[in-house]
Design an enzyme around this catalytic site. Structure first.
Site, mmCIF file in Angstrom:
data_model
loop_
_atom_site.group_PDB
_atom_site.id
_atom_site.type_symbol
_atom_site.label_atom_id
_atom_site.label_comp_id
_atom_site.label_asym_id
_atom_site.label_seq_id
_atom_site.Cartn_x
_atom_site.Cartn_y
_atom_site.Cartn_z
ATOM 1 N N TYR A 1 -3.767 -19.528 5.992
ATOM 2 C CA TYR A 1 -3.349 -20.479 5.026
ATOM 3 C C TYR A 1 -2.201 -21.499 5.973
ATOM 4 O O TYR A 1 -1.529 -21.413 7.164
ATOM 5 C CB TYR A 1 -2.349 -19.378 4.277
ATOM 6 N N GLN B 1 4.116 -11.923 -3.203
ATOM 7 C CA GLN B 1 3.978 -13.071 -2.706
ATOM 8 C C GLN B 1 4.048 -14.423 -2.342
ATOM 9 O O GLN B 1 3.525 -14.274 -3.741
ATOM 10 C CB GLN B 1 2.688 -12.388 -1.848
ATOM 11 N N ARG C 1 3.769 -11.528 6.032
ATOM 12 C CA ARG C 1 2.902 -11.142 6.281
ATOM 13 C C ARG C 1 2.191 -11.964 7.531
ATOM 14 O O ARG C 1 2.294 -13.219 7.508
ATOM 15 C CB ARG C 1 2.127 -11.018 5.200
ATOM 16 N N ARG D 1 -8.956 -2.858 -1.367
ATOM 17 C CA ARG D 1 -9.950 -3.068 -2.149
ATOM 18 C C ARG D 1 -10.005 -1.343 -2.599
ATOM 19 O O ARG D 1 -10.446 -1.475 -3.677
ATOM 20 C CB ARG D 1 -11.332 -3.273 -1.228
ATOM 21 N N SER E 1 -2.205 -3.748 -1.817
ATOM 22 C CA SER E 1 -1.867 -4.652 -0.896
ATOM 23 C C SER E 1 -1.945 -6.249 -2.138
ATOM 24 O O SER E 1 -2.511 -5.813 -2.959
ATOM 25 C CB SER E 1 -2.955 -4.652 0.123
ATOM 26 N N PRO E 2 -1.907 -6.924 -1.485
ATOM 27 C CA PRO E 2 -1.539 -8.422 -2.393
ATOM 28 C C PRO E 2 -3.366 -8.587 -2.176
ATOM 29 O O PRO E 2 -3.771 -8.518 -1.593
ATOM 30 C CB PRO E 2 -1.342 -9.980 -1.344
HETATM 31 C C1 LIG Z 1 -10.125 -9.261 -3.880
HETATM 32 C C2 LIG Z 1 -9.178 -9.697 -2.800
HETATM 33 C C3 LIG Z 1 -8.093 -10.452 -2.945
HETATM 34 C C4 LIG Z 1 -7.303 -10.412 -1.887
HETATM 35 N N1 LIG Z 1 -5.967 -11.605 -1.387
HETATM 36 C C5 LIG Z 1 -5.383 -11.453 -0.920
HETATM 37 C C6 LIG Z 1 -3.474 -12.301 -1.430
HETATM 38 O O1 LIG Z 1 -3.801 -12.900 -2.513
HETATM 39 N N2 LIG Z 1 -3.262 -12.210 -0.291
HETATM 40 C C7 LIG Z 1 -3.256 -11.385 1.037
HETATM 41 O O2 LIG Z 1 -2.331 -11.380 1.472
HETATM 42 N N3 LIG Z 1 -3.846 -10.913 0.956
HETATM 43 C C8 LIG Z 1 -5.041 -10.628 0.557
HETATM 44 N N4 LIG Z 1 -6.110 -10.279 0.340
HETATM 45 C C9 LIG Z 1 -6.076 -8.821 2.178
HETATM 46 C C10 LIG Z 1 -5.800 -7.667 1.278
HETATM 47 O O3 LIG Z 1 -4.603 -7.694 1.228
HETATM 48 C C11 LIG Z 1 -5.269 -6.276 2.687
HETATM 49 O O4 LIG Z 1 -5.128 -7.104 3.768
HETATM 50 C C12 LIG Z 1 -6.869 -6.770 3.181
HETATM 51 O O5 LIG Z 1 -8.265 -6.214 1.976
HETATM 52 C C13 LIG Z 1 -7.928 -5.809 3.809
HETATM 53 O O6 LIG Z 1 -7.288 -4.243 3.097
HETATM 54 P P1 LIG Z 1 -8.079 -3.344 2.877
HETATM 55 O O7 LIG Z 1 -9.073 -2.637 3.566
HETATM 56 O O8 LIG Z 1 -7.451 -2.238 2.134
HETATM 57 O O9 LIG Z 1 -9.264 -3.546 1.581
HETATM 58 C C14 LIG Z 1 -7.003 -9.662 -0.377
HETATM 59 C C15 LIG Z 1 -8.391 -9.170 -0.298
HETATM 60 C C16 LIG Z 1 -9.246 -8.765 -1.607
HETATM 61 C C17 LIG Z 1 -10.466 -7.370 -1.541
#
Ligand SMILES: Cc1cc2nc3c(=O)[nH]c(=O)nc-3n(C[C@H](O)[C@H](O)[C@H](O)COP(=O)(O)O)c2cc1C
Ligand SMILES: Cc1cc2nc3c(=O)[nH]c(=O)nc-3n(C[C@H](O)[C@H](O)[C@H](O)COP(=O)(O)OP(=O)(O)OC[C@H]3O[C@@H](n4cnc5c(N)ncnc54)[C@H](O)[C@@H]3O)c2cc1C
Length: 767
Positions: A574, A493, A622, A717, A415-416
């Protein structure tokens, strides 16, 4: 103690028994409004665990109950003219009437006094003469409802209608029979609970119920109509009701989910359905009632506890169990309420979705129950995923997926995730290693972090950018490595921070403005993210043109850098998200107001990007599918419309995230907590989706994919600490066909052997 139990259901009777077993000196009377032998309902199902509990508590009654259990293993799902049978489910059931008879006899044997035909009125002064009054008077408890505030009662009336009937037709399997009528779907949950009798619960939506005319029928007419609708399954047997006290359509109920903040007030203690209910489709109400009774008797007889401490422990322990079950029950209830969402599935996937609906049963649980059946599901999944090219049996997460001309080798995506490590938007060695490592880690698709289309569009000074040739060259180095050294595809992205921009690096403080060097920010409206953030400038039409052109330029640069796919970030508050959510968009022009108006600019940007991106390469968007603000914000129902609108502009995949659109959000976290939104967008909108949010085990991924809740799963994560998450999953599931860097082949084989050996030892220990 002198105790009155109001209601001789499983809760009241079993509590009386359990108290006597612990101290024969207790004086216990049970009052029941019905005559002996008169009760609602037919059979109830139990789990092995409940049997263990009642056997430990009272071996005498448990022996009689278990001797009479009807056992069955299979679940039959009848859908669209096919029957899907899966085994290994291990149910046990007993008639409700017989269960109560056994409990009544046992209670009498222990000296409990039973009064039948005794309607109890909570206002009666006689209750003052008892040390304790146990309100075991069921879902419609008068004793609870006499003091709703004291107990903190919360009732959620669910939308479907159901009627609890019985039949002499003996079903060999737990049977779900779904029938399509011209007025919508109606279905039965049927199971045998005695050698000559089965429960037959009929359920449908309120609309179908009314359209089928059940609202105007007498009970006999209703039963007649159900017999006709389910004639194929009844083989000439009749349906019967024992809710004879209910007149006309009243036998058709709406399930009421009950929760209470407090389970006791003065000398009244709530027990069983009076305190809480769990939807009948997960069949656990009787289990909860019996286990409540055991726990309450336990604490009341523990000499070291004051009454207050005993009641605190009773509620604390039992409410936790209830909460877990009510969560599963909610998922199950909602599945049946939104059934039409899944009726386009083929029967096998429909059955899989039904079996995994409460999220208590996962892919690997199903493998343990019926390996052959599950392998059939996997074969079906692979066949569909490969247009019939592959007939293999392997976990769904490793099946390929195609978007336009791009095929990913498996369904796991990184994921991003913003790394906040760029200088002037330029990626560096950190990014090279970070993305490179995750690509060779086995995921099918890697997303870049939100890469910003302009310096002012960055969230923080550390964000990556795509607005000048230096950015292109630096990204190209990464993309080339990914393509040369792995089978992964890589998606750029693109986003603009809007009102959430000009803030510190993630680990220095989320959404906190910079100490110095802030740049002006703009958004849909002048709504600041929080009191400490800047008030953004509402975008003018000329700002909109500029930003759209920046997105288009970034797409062209992405193409030059060699990306396989582009995603537009329109989530998380955003810039583009600030247009979509009504919590941030206060515009009075054509870009505000209705959802259509609020989507106008984000769609314009997307369409312009799509036009600049080659037609053989896919694009995704997204979205935040839920503002976690109830009806004031974006709801999952809106998310379907948002997904559909982007799809009309050429989006191939909806990346279904949620929240982060306003500072006061109240998300409901848990395993796979955002997956229901992906499910809804996918199956109501018939769109390809990616699910994200606390998906962290291969089992989660496989369950989501096989149940058709998403087409891809994104893990953020988990990938931060384990770039090799996918390879590890392949080793764990003994899937050999994944691309492993040749340099690492040895380690992969060793890991697979070790994990297999560990699993075998764990299985041997269980035996
Ligand atoms: C350190 C970090 C940076 C993130 N940056 C972005 C981002 O740049 N773009 C985005 O769409 N989501 C971003 N997210 C959200 C993640 O893509 C994801 O949707 C969110 O962490 C939930 O997924 P998870 O439970 O697997 O961590 C970020 C999450 C984390 C933890
Ligand atoms: C369609 C359906 C299917 C179900 N299937 C299952 C299943 O498969 N497995 C399962 O475990 N559970 C099932 N349940 C749930 C189960 O029936 C209840 O959870 C369980 O009966 C709760 O036990 P209880 O003793 O708390 O309440 P009840 O069984 O409702 O008993 C309450 C008793 O109190 C009496 N009463 C009420 N008010 C008064 C009054 N004022 N004075 C005197 N007496 C009074 C009532 O007559 C009744 O006998 C199902 C429920 C439904 C609706």
């Amino acid at each position: 103690m002198k105790i009155a139990c109001v209601g001789a259901g499983p809760a009241g009777l079993y509590f009386a028994i359990s108290m006597k077993l612990r101290d024969m000196r207790h004086e216990i009377e049970v009052f029941e409004r019905n005559a002996p032998g008169v009760t609602f309902g037919w059979g109830v199902v139990f789990s092995d665990l409940t049997v263990d509990n009642i056997t430990r508590n009272d071996p005498v009654s448990a022996e009689i109950i278990t001797a009479e259990f009807a056992h069955w293993d299979d679940i039959d799902v009848h859908f669209k003219g096919e029957t899907v049978t899966s085994g290994g489910h291990g149910f046990i059931g007993i008639g409700r009437k017989r269960l109560l008879e056994i409990l009544q006899n046992r209670a009498r044997e222990l000296g409990v006094v039973l009064h039948f035909d005794a309607e109890c009125d909570p206002a009666d002064r006689k209750w003052r003469n008892y040390d304790l009054v146990i309100a075991s008077d069921g879902i419609n408890s008068r004793f609870r409802d006499a003091q709703p505030e004291a107990f903190g009662v919360d009732v959620d009336v669910r939308s479907n209608r159901f009627v609890w009937l019985g039949t002499s037709k003996v079903f060999d399997a737990f049977t779900f029979a779904f029938e399509k009528t011209e007025h919508g779907w109606i279905w039965a949950h049927a199971y045998r609970f005695a050698p000559d009798c089965s429960t037959f619960i009929v359920e449908c939506s309120e609309e179908t119920w009314a359209r089928l005319g059940f609202d105007r029928m007498s009970q006999e007419e209703s039963i007649d109509a159900c017999e006709k609708l389910f004639a194929n399954y009844l083989d000439g047997h009749l349906l019967q009701s024992n809710a004879t006290h209910l007149v006309g359509s009243a036998a058709w109920l709406n399930f009421r989910r009950i929760k209470c903040e407090r389970w006791s007030s003065d000398n009244v203690i709530l027990l069983g359905d009076a305190a809480h209910t769990a939807h009948f489709s997960i069949g656990s109400g009787t289990k909860l009632a019996l286990e409540d009774a055991i726990k309450l008797a336990d604490v009341l007889n523990r000499k070291s506890l004051s009454l207050e401490a005993a009641l605190d422990e009773y509620q604390a322990e039992r409410s936790l169990e209830v909460l877990k079950l009510q969560n599963s029950a909610r998922n199950s209830t909602e599945w049946f309420e939104t059934l039409e969402r899944y009726t386009h599935f083929e029967p096998l996937q429909f059955a899989y979705s039904l079996l995994t609906r409460s999220q208590r049963i996962s892919h690997e649980n199903l493998r343990l129950r019926d390996r052959e059946w599950l392998e059939g599901v996997e074969r079906w999944f692979w066949k569909r995923a490969t247009n019939g090219r592959s007939n293999r049996t392997a976990p769904p997460m490793f099946a390929p997926f195609r978007l336009r001309e791009m095929e990913v080798q498996n369904r796991v995506t990184v994921s991003p995730m913003a790394m906040y490590s760029a200088v002037d938007g330029v990626t560096n060695d950190f990014h090279f290693v970070h993305y490179g490592e995750r690509a060779i880690g086995g995921a099918g698709l890697i997303f870049t972090e939100m890469t910003c289309v302009s310096p002012e569009g960055r969230i923080s000074p550390g964000c990556t950018g795509m607005w000048n040739p230096q950015h292109v060259a630096a990204w190209k180095r990464i993309v080339d490595f990914v393509h040369a050294q792995s089978k992964a595809k890589i998606c750029l992205q693109l986003g603009h921070s809007g009102g959430k921009g000009s803030t510190k690096l993630g680990w220095e403080g989320n959404d906190v403005p910079l100490d110095t060097g802030n740049w002006p920010v703009m958004a849909a409206s002048d709504v600041p993210w929080s009191p400490v953030n800047q008030v953004p400038k509402p975008m003018t039409r000329s700002d909109m043109d500029t930003v759209r052109q920046q997105f288009v330029a970034a797409v062209r640069m992405g193409l030059e850098a060699g990306f396989d796919m582009v995603e537009l970030h329109a989530a998380h508050g955003y810039l583009l998200s600030s247009f979509i959510t009504p919590l941030q968009n206060r515009r009075l022009d054509q870009y505000g107001g209705s959802l259509e108006g609020r989507l106008r600019y984000p769609l314009e940007v997307f369409a312009a990007m799509r036009a600049a991106w080659p037609s053989d390469r896919p694009m995704s968007v997204r979205i935040s599918a839920n503002d976690w603000a109830g009806e004031d914000g974006i709801t999952p129902a809106d998310a379907v419309q948002i997904g559909e609108a982007f799809a009309r502009e050429g989006a191939d995949l909806i990346d279904v995230s949620a929240g982060q659109t306003w500072a006061g959000q109240q998300p409901v976290y848990g395993r796979m907590f955002q997956t229901p939104f992906s499910d809804r967008v996918r199956n109501e909108g018939r769109l390809a989706t990616m699910a994200v949010g606390n998906i962290y085990e291969p089992d989660h991924a496989n369950s989501i994919l096989a149940a058709g809740r998403a087409d891809l799963v994104a893990l953020a994560r988990p990938h931060l600490v384990d770039p090799f998450w996918t390879l590890r999953a392949a080793a764990q599931l003994d899937y050999r066909d994944i691309a492993v860097p040749p340099q690492y082949l040895n380690g992969m084989a060793q890991l697979a052997r070790n994990l297999k050996r560990d699993a075998e030892s764990a299985a041997a220990l269980r035996v």
